[in-house]
Design a protein around this motif. Structure first.
Motif, PDB file in Angstrom:
ATOM      1  N   PHE A 141       0.833  -1.203   0.000  1.00 20.06           N
ATOM      2  CA  PHE A 141       0.000   0.000   0.000  1.00 20.06           C
ATOM      3  C   PHE A 141       0.868   1.253   0.000  1.00 20.06           C
ATOM      4  O   PHE A 141       0.655   2.188  -0.782  1.00 20.06           O
ATOM      5  N   LYS A 142       1.888   1.259   0.853  1.00 20.93           N
ATOM      6  CA  LYS A 142       2.754   2.433   0.926  1.00 20.93           C
ATOM      7  C   LYS A 142       3.527   2.623  -0.381  1.00 20.93           C
ATOM      8  O   LYS A 142       3.717   3.754  -0.844  1.00 20.93           O
ATOM      9  N   ALA A 143       3.961   1.518  -0.980  1.00 18.07           N
ATOM     10  CA  ALA A 143       4.676   1.608  -2.259  1.00 18.07           C
ATOM     11  C   ALA A 143       3.768   2.180  -3.345  1.00 18.07           C
ATOM     12  O   ALA A 143       4.226   2.936  -4.219  1.00 18.07           O
ATOM     13  N   PHE A 144       2.483   1.831  -3.297  1.00 18.87           N
ATOM     14  CA  PHE A 144       1.538   2.353  -4.288  1.00 18.87           C
ATOM     15  C   PHE A 144       1.325   3.852  -4.082  1.00 18.87           C
ATOM     16  O   PHE A 144       1.210   4.615  -5.062  1.00 18.87           O
ATOM     17  N   LEU A 145       1.273   4.303  -2.843  1.00 14.30           N
ATOM     18  CA  LEU A 145       1.157   5.738  -2.583  1.00 14.30           C
ATOM     19  C   LEU A 145       2.369   6.480  -3.143  1.00 14.30           C
ATOM     20  O   LEU A 145       2.247   7.579  -3.692  1.00 14.30           O
ATOM     21  N   SER A 146       3.550   5.854  -2.997  1.00 13.00           N
ATOM     22  CA  SER A 146       4.768   6.453  -3.551  1.00 13.00           C
ATOM     23  C   SER A 146       4.709   6.508  -5.073  1.00 13.00           C
ATOM     24  O   SER A 146       5.240   7.444  -5.695  1.00 13.00           O
ATOM     25  N   GLU A 147       4.051   5.513  -5.684  1.00  9.20           N
ATOM     26  CA  GLU A 147       3.886   5.505  -7.143  1.00  9.20           C
ATOM     27  C   GLU A 147       2.935   6.604  -7.588  1.00  9.20           C
ATOM     28  O   GLU A 147       3.162   7.266  -8.609  1.00  9.20           O
ATOM     29  N   ILE A 148       1.871   6.807  -6.812  1.00 15.14           N
ATOM     30  CA  ILE A 148       0.916   7.886  -7.149  1.00 15.14           C
ATOM     31  C   ILE A 148       1.578   9.250  -6.953  1.00 15.14           C
ATOM     32  O   ILE A 148       1.593  10.093  -7.853  1.00 15.14           O
ATOM     33  N   PHE A 149       2.117   9.448  -5.755  1.00 12.44           N
ATOM     34  CA  PHE A 149       2.749  10.733  -5.425  1.00 12.44           C
ATOM     35  C   PHE A 149       4.235  10.624  -5.770  1.00 12.44           C
ATOM     36  O   PHE A 149       5.104  10.511  -4.892  1.00 12.44           O
ATOM     37  N   CYS A 150       4.502  10.652  -7.059  1.00  9.06           N
ATOM     38  CA  CYS A 150       5.838  10.379  -7.594  1.00  9.06           C
ATOM     39  C   CYS A 150       6.727  11.623  -7.590  1.00  9.06           C
ATOM     40  O   CYS A 150       6.360  12.657  -7.028  1.00  9.06           O
ATOM     41  N   ASP A 151       7.862  11.498  -8.240  1.00  4.59           N
ATOM     42  CA  ASP A 151       8.814  12.611  -8.391  1.00  4.59           C
ATOM     43  C   ASP A 151       9.243  13.186  -7.044  1.00  4.59           C
ATOM     44  O   ASP A 151       9.429  14.401  -6.884  1.00  4.59           O
ATOM     45  N   GLY A 152       9.373  12.311  -6.033  1.00  5.50           N
ATOM     46  CA  GLY A 152       9.873  12.740  -4.736  1.00  5.50           C
ATOM     47  C   GLY A 152       8.843  13.321  -3.791  1.00  5.50           C
ATOM     48  O   GLY A 152       9.173  13.700  -2.660  1.00  5.50           O
ATOM     49  N   ILE A 153       7.569  13.388  -4.245  1.00  9.91           N
ATOM     50  CA  ILE A 153       6.526  13.980  -3.389  1.00  9.91           C
ATOM     51  C   ILE A 153       6.329  13.149  -2.123  1.00  9.91           C
ATOM     52  O   ILE A 153       6.330  13.685  -1.006  1.00  9.91           O
ATOM     53  N   TRP A 154       6.133  11.839  -2.317  1.00  9.51           N
ATOM     54  CA  TRP A 154       5.882  10.983  -1.153  1.00  9.51           C
ATOM     55  C   TRP A 154       7.096  10.963  -0.224  1.00  9.51           C
ATOM     56  O   TRP A 154       6.935  11.018   1.003  1.00  9.51           O
ATOM     57  N   GLU A 155       8.303  10.892  -0.776  1.00 10.73           N
ATOM     58  CA  GLU A 155       9.501  10.859   0.046  1.00 10.73           C
ATOM     59  C   GLU A 155       9.626  12.133   0.896  1.00 10.73           C
ATOM     60  O   GLU A 155      10.010  12.069   2.069  1.00 10.73           O
ATOM     61  N   GLU A 156       9.311  13.284   0.294  1.00 10.07           N
ATOM     62  CA  GLU A 156       9.358  14.546   1.037  1.00 10.07           C
ATOM     63  C   GLU A 156       8.322  14.560   2.155  1.00 10.07           C
ATOM     64  O   GLU A 156       8.602  14.988   3.286  1.00 10.07           O
ATOM     65  N   TYR A 157       7.132  14.068   1.828  1.00  9.83           N
ATOM     66  CA  TYR A 157       6.062  14.020   2.833  1.00  9.83           C
ATOM     67  C   TYR A 157       6.439  13.084   3.986  1.00  9.83           C
ATOM     68  O   TYR A 157       6.288  13.423   5.160  1.00  9.83           O
TER      69      TYR A 157
END
Length: 568
Positions: A262-278
């Motif tokens: 689930f978390k990996a999919f969120l990272s796929e949706i919020f790509c380009d470093g968005i999820w990592e920053e969050y």
């Protein structure tokens, strides 16, 4: 009191809780389960296995209170604290020592023993406080027999680690270690579920008497937890006791694996470093999202969760949020919420289902006459998991799941604490042996093992088998062995214990052999005229192994519980 007063702690990967009884031993057992989450508007039989420490590594909160306190902090303050969640998996598949460390949500480390001990201390204190308030009298830890559940597939060193943590937590003292019982999770669930009536199960695949009224019935217990899938096989014996038919097996593909997908999919949706920053800047909000998902993964439908404000804010700086969702399939943006399709949600379960079905097929292929597959544990609450197993095996065995799968283990642990003999026999997970000395025989012994004592040529480091891997061992079975000292003027004798997964070997220094314990028996007031006779008693059949060595002339003896922790 301890024989009838029992507290069982189910220390889970995702959730933990306890149940207890203070009813007389002769009364029918009806464990009382502590309910959690009142301040959250909930009544759950477990609380999240999350523990919060301050920046000085001092305990603050556990469970729902830890999550609420952490998620309510400003991010700068949160990063100073230590929040550990799902930390039980730090013990899976590891060689452990007392100094092993684990990482928290902010990648900071603490000693694992401290984290586990403080979590158990909280559960102990809460249990004693709760029981004392309900009974109208004060109880202390020594009034109870304590039962602590662990996965059956855990390495023995991990089980020993939990005993050490429980002792540090004040649950028992070193002098009263026998008041702490280690129970294997699928066994505890089996002990409880075998006595349930047909209406005690969610599924309709059971329409006869309770299983313990049907001697000869054979079934698989699959404990589907947050961290591990823990599987054992039992047969009902006359009188309702259990015989293990297959040694415990399993893997680390529990509910946490679905969470990671689930978390990996969120990272796929919020790509380009968005999820990592969050994730880096708002760890407490990430914890809240993952906590909410624990409930969402129980359904078999599209799921929807509100997008946290700060995640949406970071995303909006890069591009329009709706554009992010256009780049992925099986997810959509709906009025500030993330919607994930049933198909995508189901895909998160693929690895877990594959891992479970692989083990179940291996067991069923052995033609053990399995009638039922019993699903227990918090992960078994998931409709997708239950349906996947049913589709795979309903033509082979009937699938059962108790109506309260999350409580089966802790209820059964209370029962097990009162009547541990219910598990009448187990399969030994390893071959165990000790180092002995034999008369040297040049036709079969290694020359480098030869030595001379009292004028005799002897061979050292011989592996003498005590029990073989896969062998049936009865509950509380004691095996006696007699030995003679090597020399007449010895001051004592050493016993060294070893384990291996091999069945055939000669020496203790062969590949795959590990030393797991040792003790020394003194020979007081030795005359030196005769060699000493020693008796070794090894007690198998429980979840731990104990041994006692006795010098028959003096009565001097030593006792050891096999300590599997790695020596530093």
């Amino acid at each position: 009191m301890g024989d009838s007063y029992i507290i069982a702690i189910d220390f889970g990967t995702a959730y933990s809780g306890y149940a207890y009884t203070i009813s007389p031993k002769e009364e029918q057992l009806d464990p009382i389960v502590k309910l959690w989450g009142k301040d959250e508007g909930l009544e759950t039989p477990k609380t999240p296995t999350c523990i919060l420490f301050n920046e000085h590594e001092e305990f603050l909160k556990f469970g729902y209170e830890a999550i609420r306190a952490y998620t309510g902090m400003h991010e700068k303050d949160a990063k100073k604290h230590y929040l550990f969640k799902n930390f039980k998996m730090a013990l899976y598949g590891k060689d452990l020592s007392g100094d092993v460390t684990i990482e928290d949500a902010n990648k900071k480390s603490m000693k694992a023993l401290t984290v586990f001990a403080e979590a158990l201390r909280f559960l102990k204190d809460d249990a004693l406080e709760t029981i004392s308030a309900k009974a109208g009298k004060e109880f202390i830890a020594s009034d109870f027999t304590w039962v602590l559940t662990v996965p059956a597939i855990w390495d023995p060193s991990a089980k020993q680690f939990m005993r050490k943590a429980a002792t540090q937590a004040g649950i028992v003292t070193r002098e009263m270690e026998d008041r702490l019982v280690i129970a294997l999770e699928p066994e505890a669930a089996s002990v409880w579920c075998k006595k349930l009536p047909p209406n005690g199960f969610i599924t309709k695949s059971h329409d006869g008497a309770a299983l313990d009224q049907q001697p000869g019935t054979r079934y698989i217990v699959a404990d589907c937890g947050g961290g591990t899938i823990d599987i054992t096989v039992h047969e009902i014996l006359d009188g309702g006791s259990l015989k293990e038919l297959h040694k415990a097996s399993g893997n680390d593909l529990g509910g946490q694996n679905v969470d990671r997908k689930f978390k990996a999919f969120l990272s796929e949706i919020f790509c380009d470093g968005i999820w990592e920053e969050y994730e880096a800047n708002y760890p407490s909000e990430v914890q809240k999202m993952m906590y909410d998902f624990m409930y969402l993964k129980q359904v078999d439908d599209d799921v929807q969760l509100v997008c946290p404000y700060n995640l949406g804010k970071i995303a909006q700086k890069r591009k329009d949020v709706e554009e992010l969702f256009e780049a992925v399939s099986d997810a959509s943006w709906r009025d500030g919420s993330i919607v994930i399709s049933r198909g995508k949600l189901t895909s998160f379960f693929n690895d877990s289902l594959s891992g479970i079905t692989k083990i179940l097929k291996e067991i069923l292929d052995k033609d053990l006459g399995i009638e039922f597959i019993l699903l227990v544990g918090g992960f078994a609450k998931s409709k997708i998991l239950r349906q996947g197993i049913k589709e795979e095996f309903s033509g082979v065995s009937r699938i059962l799941c108790p109506s309260k799968p999350q409580q089966a283990i802790v209820n059964g642990a209370v029962q097990y604490g009162r009547t541990p003999e219910l598990v009448a026999s187990r399969k030994s997970a390893f071959t165990y042996g000790i180092a002995v000395i034999e008369l040297f025989d040049e036709s079969r012994h290694r020359e480098d093992k030869k030595f001379i004592a009292d004028g005799e040529e002897l061979c050292s480091d011989i592996f003498m088998k005590l029990v073989e891997e896969g062998e049936d061992v009865r509950w509380n079975e004691i095996r006696d062995h007699m030995f003679t000292s090597v020399e007449r003027d010895q001051a004592g004798a050493d016993f060294k214990f070893y384990r291996t997964e091999r069945k055939v070997l000669i020496y203790i220094d062969e590949w795959g052999v590990d030393e797991v314990a040792s003790f020394h028996v003194n020979f007081p007031s030795s005359s030196g005229d005769e060699k000493r006779m020693l008796k070794l008693e090894v007690k198998f059949g429980s979840t731990e192994i104990t041994a006692t060595g006795t010098d028959l002339e003096s009565g001097s003896k030593e006792h050891v519980k096999i300590d599997f922790l790695v020596r530093d």
